[in-house]
Design an enzyme around this catalytic site. Structure first.
Site, PDB file in Angstrom:
ATOM      1  N   HIS A 157      27.183  59.844 -80.530  1.00 18.93           N
ATOM      2  CA  HIS A 157      27.680  60.970 -78.810  1.00 18.93           C
ATOM      3  C   HIS A 157      26.499  60.257 -78.155  1.00 18.93           C
ATOM      4  O   HIS A 157      25.896  60.169 -78.758  1.00 18.93           O
ATOM      5  CB  HIS A 157      27.204  62.472 -79.100  1.00 18.93           C
ATOM      6  CG  HIS A 157      27.890  62.787 -77.819  1.00 18.93           C
ATOM      7  ND1 HIS A 157      29.246  63.199 -77.140  1.00 18.93           N
ATOM      8  CD2 HIS A 157      26.840  63.151 -76.480  1.00 18.93           C
ATOM      9  CE1 HIS A 157      28.662  63.469 -75.765  1.00 18.93           C
ATOM     10  NE2 HIS A 157      27.298  62.528 -75.845  1.00 18.93           N
ATOM     11  N   LYS A 182      25.019  61.251 -85.152  1.00 18.47           N
ATOM     12  CA  LYS A 182      25.413  62.678 -86.263  1.00 18.47           C
ATOM     13  C   LYS A 182      25.719  62.538 -87.484  1.00 18.47           C
ATOM     14  O   LYS A 182      25.049  62.098 -88.045  1.00 18.47           O
ATOM     15  CB  LYS A 182      27.408  62.341 -85.675  1.00 18.47           C
ATOM     16  CG  LYS A 182      27.835  62.787 -84.099  1.00 18.47           C
ATOM     17  CD  LYS A 182      28.914  62.822 -84.202  1.00 18.47           C
ATOM     18  CE  LYS A 182      29.367  62.751 -82.710  1.00 18.47           C
ATOM     19  NZ  LYS A 182      31.038  61.902 -82.359  1.00 18.47           N
ATOM     20  N   PHE A 197      42.571  69.245 -83.045  1.00 14.70           N
ATOM     21  CA  PHE A 197      40.805  69.156 -83.783  1.00 14.70           C
ATOM     22  C   PHE A 197      40.078  70.068 -83.552  1.00 14.70           C
ATOM     23  O   PHE A 197      39.120  69.453 -83.900  1.00 14.70           O
ATOM     24  CB  PHE A 197      41.011  67.014 -83.812  1.00 14.70           C
ATOM     25  CG  PHE A 197      40.882  67.002 -82.174  1.00 14.70           C
ATOM     26  CD1 PHE A 197      39.280  67.636 -81.789  1.00 14.70           C
ATOM     27  CD2 PHE A 197      41.553  66.381 -81.480  1.00 14.70           C
ATOM     28  CE1 PHE A 197      38.978  66.772 -80.745  1.00 14.70           C
ATOM     29  CE2 PHE A 197      41.459  66.290 -80.161  1.00 14.70           C
ATOM     30  CZ  PHE A 197      40.620  66.415 -79.232  1.00 14.70           C
ATOM     31  N   THR A 250      36.063  55.701 -78.750  1.00 12.11           N
ATOM     32  CA  THR A 250      35.842  56.855 -80.248  1.00 12.11           C
ATOM     33  C   THR A 250      36.722  57.142 -81.695  1.00 12.11           C
ATOM     34  O   THR A 250      35.822  57.291 -82.193  1.00 12.11           O
ATOM     35  CB  THR A 250      36.807  57.800 -79.507  1.00 12.11           C
ATOM     36  OG1 THR A 250      36.529  58.225 -77.728  1.00 12.11           O
ATOM     37  CG2 THR A 250      36.447  59.353 -80.282  1.00 12.11           C
ATOM     38  N   ARG A 288      27.030  53.779 -74.011  1.00 12.52           N
ATOM     39  CA  ARG A 288      28.670  53.980 -74.386  1.00 12.52           C
ATOM     40  C   ARG A 288      28.832  52.565 -75.367  1.00 12.52           C
ATOM     41  O   ARG A 288      29.592  52.430 -75.721  1.00 12.52           O
ATOM     42  CB  ARG A 288      29.328  54.341 -73.643  1.00 12.52           C
ATOM     43  CG  ARG A 288      29.004  55.591 -72.999  1.00 12.52           C
ATOM     44  CD  ARG A 288      29.994  56.774 -73.558  1.00 12.52           C
ATOM     45  NE  ARG A 288      31.081  56.724 -73.522  1.00 12.52           N
ATOM     46  CZ  ARG A 288      32.260  58.102 -73.963  1.00 12.52           C
ATOM     47  NH1 ARG A 288      31.522  58.395 -74.798  1.00 12.52           N
ATOM     48  NH2 ARG A 288      33.152  57.263 -73.607  1.00 12.52           N
ATOM     49  N   ARG A 342      30.129  52.680 -83.770  1.00  7.41           N
ATOM     50  CA  ARG A 342      31.458  52.894 -84.203  1.00  7.41           C
ATOM     51  C   ARG A 342      32.344  52.801 -85.357  1.00  7.41           C
ATOM     52  O   ARG A 342      33.084  53.411 -86.162  1.00  7.41           O
ATOM     53  CB  ARG A 342      32.155  53.792 -82.712  1.00  7.41           C
ATOM     54  CG  ARG A 342      31.542  55.423 -82.842  1.00  7.41           C
ATOM     55  CD  ARG A 342      31.853  55.857 -81.196  1.00  7.41           C
ATOM     56  NE  ARG A 342      31.175  56.865 -81.026  1.00  7.41           N
ATOM     57  CZ  ARG A 342      31.703  57.943 -79.567  1.00  7.41           C
ATOM     58  NH1 ARG A 342      32.088  57.071 -79.119  1.00  7.41           N
ATOM     59  NH2 ARG A 342      31.305  59.434 -79.567  1.00  7.41           N
TER      60      ARG A 342
END
Ligand code: GTP
Ligand code: MG
Length: 246
Positions: free
Chosen positions: A147, A14, A64, A108, A102, A122
């Site tokens: 992602h 991202k 959001f 997240t 993942r 993350r």
């Protein structure tokens, strides 16, 4: 290749990852050495708003959502240098690749990622408050760098949304394709078989297309319109169109 070897996931690096120069680190973590999986396709994408809306359709209407679109289109991290607004989109392929990536990404929410899974990708992200016009906090924006598709169904939807078959080497394609027999152009939510001024060219006879996309276009052309479905097909043809074309 058997079907297990063809398991695929969509990875997006991202805009916050590009801005903070952690791209190389993420790509290195994704390497065959670390994951036992392989890159099947990759491209640099200036994310059109329609592509962002389709990708995050499940979040439409949430507090959001608008901030999420601004984030993934690059507007948050490159407010002035519009030309720098990019993500790196990757199709990644290998046994158990969905779960592997993942787990590598982690939770997240980057705060939770740091608490629960130090070392995950993350954990390098951040959480930014979203304010309303009066300056009151209405939610959080989670800048979480990467992602990764959550399920087989999500992976199929997302890979078909971001990639055309010809972006992926033929032997690495996981979903059925078909050859298009007619021209398709798109303008103002409508499909045309001949060129209209200011229309977007989609397909020509002989182009190899995802079979499910062609079914949507044919249905539409036969007067069974479903705009949501059509946008899903058209969004990927808007990748890397210039601002004037948007
Ligand atoms: P992605 O890999 O980006 O799809 O993240 P994810 O699969 O872990 O989460 P999900 O698909 O549910 O959400 C997509 C993005 O929306 C996340 O990366 C977050 O930036 C944002 N998001 C999702 N759920 C929430 C939430 O409950 N609150 C807030 N503030 N943001 C959320
Ligand atoms: Mg998700």
């Amino acid at each position: 290749m058997d079907s297990n070897q063809l398991e695929q996931t969509l990875v997006l690096i991202k805009p916050d990852a590009l801005k903070n120069s952690v791209t190389g680190f993420i790509l290195s973590q994704l390497s065959e050495f670390h994951t036992g999986s392989r890159f099947a396709a990759a491209k640099i994408v200036n994310v059109h708003r329609m592509l962002a809306e389709e990708h995050y359709a499940e979040h439409r209407g949430k507090a959001f959502y608008a901030a999420l679109l601004d984030y993934i289109t690059g507007a948050v991290h490159y407010p002035v240098d519009v030309w720098k607004r990019r993500v790196i989109a990757i199709v990644y392929l290998g046994p158990n690749v969905l779960k592997t990536v993942r787990e590598m990404a982690g939770p997240t929410n980057p705060h939770k990622a740091r608490e629960e899974r130090p070392g995950c990708l993350r954990a390098l992200g951040t959480v930014v408050p979203i304010l309303d016009a009066k300056g009151n906090k209405i939610d959080d924006r989670m800048d979480n760098l990467i992602h990764a598709s959550a399920t087989y169904e999500d992976a199929e939807r997302e890979i078909k949304l971001w990639f055309l078959p010809h972006d992926i080497p033929p032997l690495m394609r996981a979903y059925p394709t078909e050859v298009c027999e007619t021209h398709y152009y798109y303008k103002d939510d409508r499909l045309f078989n001949t060129y209209e001024p200011d229309s977007v060219f989609l397909l020509a006879p002989g182009d190899v297309v995802w079979k499910s996309d062609l079914e949507i276009l044919r249905q539409h052309a036969q007067g069974q319109p479903s705009q949501g479905q059509l946008n899903k097909v058209v969004a990927k043809y808007l990748v890397n169109r210039t601002a004037q074309e948007q």
